[in-house]
Design an enzyme around this catalytic site. Structure first.
Site, short mmCIF file in Angstrom:
data_model
loop_
_atom_site.label_atom_id
_atom_site.label_comp_id
_atom_site.label_asym_id
_atom_site.label_seq_id
_atom_site.Cartn_x
_atom_site.Cartn_y
_atom_site.Cartn_z
N CYS A 124 -8.88 -3.28 -10.98
CA CYS A 124 -8.43 -2.11 -10.22
C CYS A 124 -7.12 -2.39 -9.48
CB CYS A 124 -9.51 -1.64 -9.24
SG CYS A 124 -9.93 -2.88 -8.00
N GLU A 170 -10.88 -11.16 -6.07
CA GLU A 170 -9.45 -11.15 -5.75
C GLU A 170 -9.03 -12.42 -5.03
OE1 GLU A 170 -8.70 -7.63 -3.37
OE2 GLU A 170 -10.52 -7.90 -2.21
N HIS A 194 0.82 -1.20 0.00
CA HIS A 194 0.00 0.00 0.00
C HIS A 194 0.86 1.26 0.00
CE1 HIS A 194 -3.80 -1.95 -0.02
NE2 HIS A 194 -3.24 -2.88 0.73
N ASP A 215 -4.26 -8.80 -4.99
CA ASP A 215 -4.53 -9.96 -4.15
C ASP A 215 -4.73 -11.21 -4.98
OD1 ASP A 215 -4.40 -9.18 -1.42
OD2 ASP A 215 -6.09 -7.87 -1.80
C1 PEP Z 1 -6.23 -5.54 -5.20
O1 PEP Z 1 -6.14 -6.45 -4.38
O2 PEP Z 1 -5.81 -5.62 -6.37
C2 PEP Z 1 -6.85 -4.27 -4.82
C3 PEP Z 1 -7.12 -3.34 -5.71
O3 PEP Z 1 -7.09 -4.06 -3.52
P1 PEP Z 1 -5.95 -3.72 -2.44
O4 PEP Z 1 -4.68 -3.46 -3.19
O5 PEP Z 1 -6.44 -2.54 -1.69
O6 PEP Z 1 -5.90 -4.97 -1.64
MG MG Z 2 -7.22 -6.38 -2.54
#
Ligand code: PEP
Ligand code: MG
Length: 593
Positions: free
Chosen positions: A514, A443, A201, A467
């Site tokens: 995403c 995911e 993140h 994920d």
């Molecule tokens: C993902 O897992 O690709 C996603 C967009 O969610 P995060 O990165 O917040 O887990």
């Molecule tokens: Mg995710």
């Protein structure tokens, strides 16, 4: 005192997470403690050393108060209040007493004694299981870092690159949400961290700043000093400290070309996103904080395809009330109208831990209490968030999305709570969009395998590749020991995405991506070929991706995706996709060297 200033060029290889090339002066933002030299002193030096510490503490106090004031003005009193704890740490007489005793006993410089004592404190806090206390180690190191720098540069010069120069490269061990709040974003031109991986993140946040960024550099704290000249090549994942005249000569024209590219791309800001033969793709942006909305608009994104609400939740507890959440979501909804925003409900857990909720460390947090599991176990709090999202939907197109879905029951339970939240608002006479669209993040492989069932309960899918790669291939997304195995082009992942897209379309709903793989321009042809309808990426990537899509033909992409699905290795998939991408938009793909 002499310092090991390394003036010759040093190259560090990491992972590029945000493309571009930029140059500037190093501004060290430290969680890593600056290790001073171990210097012996005489008995006569004891008093002057105490005086140095006193002065450094005083300067630090002023700096923190100024920072607190600045943050109060830009982000509000709640964000600024974390610095009260920092100021208190400066006054801690037990710690300061120990530092002085250590200096007197060992006859070592006050810098060394301070470093040793603080490191011991931070290390012992880190061993405590209570996550709140473990976090305090970071605060202590944050404050100690400033004190050590003020001991080393008593005139406060180490702050200069961060505050005064037009172009600063921020170098840090890692980046926390509160670090980014403190940035003077106009002045930060590049970003480099020791920790992190392409999908951590922290990397995602760096990405959203729209500047070149490199993570996973492992160790530069003894290589780079504040004010050093630093070049960040986000294409190659390369950081060059004190680049030689030769390197600068080579990079000069590249930076020029890079600026040219950015200029050219800006003409696409208001353009539609479509392939060369006219197939429309929705191109939206991912955000973590509302203040990123400016970049979203500046980059011409079609709204927000992923608003990760857990970030404000982690940094600002006052936003947990229904009214405050509503206010926050409303701002996003209004700013994104008419395109809309997809507000993802809390995805706490994994590496996003709220101390009050995660008192006991989980042995496998990424396989544990995370995302919608946490929300469903706390239905009243979940409904507070759902009501806030619903209320925001009265002010601009808003969609709601559930994260970390692993089975059909979770979607049905979340939908039931959404209906309850709607009823509660109806009873209160509060307006909202009765037809708010609901989405599920895909995911987890089990969700892919029951995607047909899930698709019947909702209005869209958004594939979280960050994920999905982790759970499909058993590769921890934040563990750089296995970063080489983290491959979005793994045939199993490609097949998962194919199955998800098929299930979505079979059931008449749309499907987006995403995760960070949506912005990997080498893979864009595959995503188009697999029939993905929407791509949501860091705001910095929007224009590059729009340009890339406009250079591709749908049929070529479909043929490529078919061929990719016959391959057994990630490398082979990447090779053929990268080849088509390279032929179609070479200027976007790599550092133009
Ligand atoms: C993902 O897992 O690709 C996603 C967009 O969610 P995060 O990165 O917040 O887990
Ligand atoms: Mg995710």
């Amino acid at each position: 005192m002499s310092h090991p200033v390394i003036r010759e060029e040093t190259r560090l290889q990491g992972i590029g997470v945000s493309p571009g090339i930029s140059c500037g002066q190093a501004a060290l933002l430290g969680k890593a403690l600056l290790e001073p030299e171990e210097r012996k002193i005489t008995v006569q030096e004891i008093e002057p050393e105490k005086e140095r510490l006193k002065n450094a503490l005083a300067v630090t106090r002023v700096q923190i108060s100024e920072l607190q004031q600045r943050i109060m003005e830009t982000a509000g009193a709640d964000h600024a209040s974390i610095f009260d704890a920092h100021l208190l740490l400066l006054e801690d007489s037990t710690v300061l007493g120990e530092v002085v005793r250590r200096m007197e006993m060992d006859l070592c410089s006050i810098d060394w004694a301070y470093f040793k004592i603080i490191s011991q404190y931070a290390d012992s806090l880190r061993k405590i299981s209570d996550p709140y206390l473990r976090e305090r180690a970071i605060d202590i190191e944050d404050v100690a870092q400033r004190v050590l720098k003020n001991l080393r540069w008593p005139d406060g010069n180490w702050l200069a690159p961060k505050m005064n120069e037009n172009a600063s490269i921020v170098l840090a061990r890692d980046l926390t949400p509160s670090d980014t709040i403190g940035f003077d974003r106009d002045k930060v031109k590049g970003f480099a961290t020791e920790a992190g991986s392409a999908t951590s993140h922290t990397a995602i946040m760096a990405h959203s700043l729209n500047i070149p960024a490199v993570v996973a550099l492992h160790d530069f704290k003894n290589t780079c000093l504040p004010g050093d000249h630093v070049l960040v090549d986000g294409y190659k994942g390369l950081v060059i400290i004190n680049p030689s005249p030769d390197t600068l000569n080579k990079y000069g024209p590249l930076i020029e070309r890079e600026n040219q590219l950015v200029d050219n791309l800006s003409s696409l800001k208001d353009a539609d996103t479509a392939t060369a033969d006219g197939k429309r793709i929705i191109l939206s942006a991912n955000i973590e904080f509302v203040d990123e909305l400016n970049v979203v608009a500046a980059q011409g994104a079609e709204g927000v395809g992923l608003y990760r609400t857990e970030f404000f939740y982690l940094t600002d507890k006052t936003l947990q009330s229904e009214d405050n959440q509503t206010e926050n979501y409303k701002r996003v909804a209004e700013a994104c109208d008419p395109h809309g925003v997809i507000i993802r409900t809390l995805d706490l857990g994994g590496d996003k831990l709220l101390p009050e909720l995660f008192e006991e460390p989980q042995p496998n947090p990424f396989l544990g209490w995370r995302g919608v599991r946490v929300s469903l176990d706390r239905p009243e709090e979940f409904k507070v968030q759902l009501r806030a999202i619903l209320r925001a939907s009265a002010f601009g197109k808003t969609r709601v999305m559930y994260p970390f879905i692993s089975n059909l029951g979770e979607v049905q339970d979340a939908n039931s709570l959404l209906e309850e939240a709607k009823n509660e608002l109806r009873d209160r006479g509060v307006p909202f969009d009765e037809h708010i669209e609901r989405g599920a993040m895909i995911e987890i492989p089990s969700a892919v395998m029951v995607a047909d069932h899930i698709a019947r309960e909702i209005d869209f899918f958004s594939i979280g590749t960050n994920d999905l790669v982790q759970y499909t291939t058993a590769v921890d997304r934040v563990n750089d020991r296995v970063a080489n195995l983290y491959r979005p082009a793994h045939p199993a992942v490609i097949e998962m995405i194919h199955l998800t897209a098929e299930a979505a379309h079979r059931n008449g709903i749309w499907v987006g991506i995403c995760g960070e793989a949506a912005s990997d321009l080498r893979l864009t042809p595959i995503w188009i070929g697999l029939g993905i309808d929407e791509l949501s990426v860091g705001p910095a990537q929007v224009l590059r991706l729009r340009k890339a899509i406009s250079c591709l033909s749908t049929q070529e992409c479909i043929d490529l995706a078919k061929e990719a699905r016959t391959k057994g290795r990630a490398r082979e998939v990447m090779e053929i996709s990268n080849k088509l991408a390279g032929n179609s938009y070479p200027e976007l793909l790599e550092s133009p060297s």
